[in-house]
Write a protein that holds these residues in place. Structure first.
Motif, PDB file in Angstrom:
ATOM      1  N   ALA A  69     -63.522 -28.133 -37.282  1.00 14.14           N
ATOM      2  CA  ALA A  69     -63.214 -27.911 -38.697  1.00 14.14           C
ATOM      3  C   ALA A  69     -62.823 -29.227 -39.361  1.00 14.14           C
ATOM      4  O   ALA A  69     -62.247 -30.108 -38.728  1.00 14.14           O
ATOM      5  N   LYS A  70     -63.137 -29.325 -40.658  1.00 15.72           N
ATOM      6  CA  LYS A  70     -62.713 -30.492 -41.426  1.00 15.72           C
ATOM      7  C   LYS A  70     -61.199 -30.474 -41.570  1.00 15.72           C
ATOM      8  O   LYS A  70     -60.574 -29.422 -41.521  1.00 15.72           O
ATOM      9  N   ARG A  71     -60.639 -31.643 -41.786  1.00 15.00           N
ATOM     10  CA  ARG A  71     -59.202 -31.737 -42.035  1.00 15.00           C
ATOM     11  C   ARG A  71     -58.870 -31.031 -43.344  1.00 15.00           C
ATOM     12  O   ARG A  71     -59.602 -31.141 -44.320  1.00 15.00           O
ATOM     13  N   ASN A  72     -57.737 -30.342 -43.365  1.00 16.16           N
ATOM     14  CA  ASN A  72     -57.254 -29.706 -44.581  1.00 16.16           C
ATOM     15  C   ASN A  72     -56.260 -30.670 -45.224  1.00 16.16           C
ATOM     16  O   ASN A  72     -55.091 -30.715 -44.853  1.00 16.16           O
TER      17      ASN A  72
ATOM     18  N   ILE B 281     -53.954 -32.478 -48.173  1.00 14.60           N
ATOM     19  CA  ILE B 281     -53.074 -32.128 -49.282  1.00 14.60           C
ATOM     20  C   ILE B 281     -52.817 -33.385 -50.100  1.00 14.60           C
ATOM     21  O   ILE B 281     -52.544 -34.457 -49.539  1.00 14.60           O
TER      22      ILE B 281
ATOM     23  N   SER C 109     -55.231 -39.628 -46.594  1.00 13.95           N
ATOM     24  CA  SER C 109     -54.733 -38.399 -47.210  1.00 13.95           C
ATOM     25  C   SER C 109     -53.223 -38.446 -47.292  1.00 13.95           C
ATOM     26  O   SER C 109     -52.563 -38.997 -46.405  1.00 13.95           O
TER      27      SER C 109
ATOM     28  N   ILE D 169     -51.851 -33.822 -44.039  1.00 10.84           N
ATOM     29  CA  ILE D 169     -52.849 -32.985 -43.373  1.00 10.84           C
ATOM     30  C   ILE D 169     -52.139 -31.749 -42.827  1.00 10.84           C
ATOM     31  O   ILE D 169     -51.082 -31.857 -42.199  1.00 10.84           O
TER      32      ILE D 169
ATOM     33  N   SER E  34     -52.155 -28.741 -40.179  1.00  9.02           N
ATOM     34  CA  SER E  34     -52.687 -28.339 -38.884  1.00  9.02           C
ATOM     35  C   SER E  34     -51.889 -27.132 -38.429  1.00  9.02           C
ATOM     36  O   SER E  34     -50.696 -27.260 -38.110  1.00  9.02           O
TER      37      SER E  34
END
Length: 131
Positions: free
Chosen positions: A2-5, A7, A22, A25, A27
């Motif tokens: 999955a791509k990093r989420n 913020i 970023s 992140i 997780s």
């Protein structure tokens, strides 16, 4: 994978884009916040040390808020100082206002000799509150 989420707080996206990182992140139920410094709106260092520390905490608060967190959700703190012995009191004053009452999160303070023109940086790990 999955791509990093990622913020990002409102209004500071350009600074993260320029430097290619970023603000935080997500997780699982943890938020890993990149080091926050006491930068003014244009990204330059605030010259007054006490104000620089306050701005770093303000910038951290904005990242936490963007993820639905607050200082109450912080479990791990790492701070970086260019002159720890002389900066400790100013940092402690702001830190105690931000983190309120015990129990406090754990904290590691590290003396460094370079922070890209800044004298203080703070990074944290927070637990994201359940909805």
């Amino acid at each position: 994978m999955a791509k990093r989420n990622a913020i990002f707080p409102a209004g500071r996206q350009a600074l993260y884009d320029i430097n290619h990182y970023s603000a935080a992140i997500v997780s699982g139920d943890l938020l890993f916040v990149s080091g926050q410094v006491g930068s003014r709106e244009d990204g330059s260092p605030e010259p007054d040390f006490a104000r620089q520390v306050q701005l770093a905490f303000d910038n951290l608060a904005a990242v936490l808020d963007a993820a639905g967190c607050s200082f109450d959700d912080v479990v791990d703190v790492t701070t970086f100082h260019t002159d720890p012995a002389n900066q400790f009191d100013a940092v402690s004053t702001v830190r105690l206002k931000a983190f309120g009452e015990p129990p406090y999160p754990n904290w590691t303070a590290v003396g460094v000799n370079w922070l890209a023109g800044f004298d203080f940086e703070i990074k944290v790990i927070a637990r994201i509150p359940a909805p």
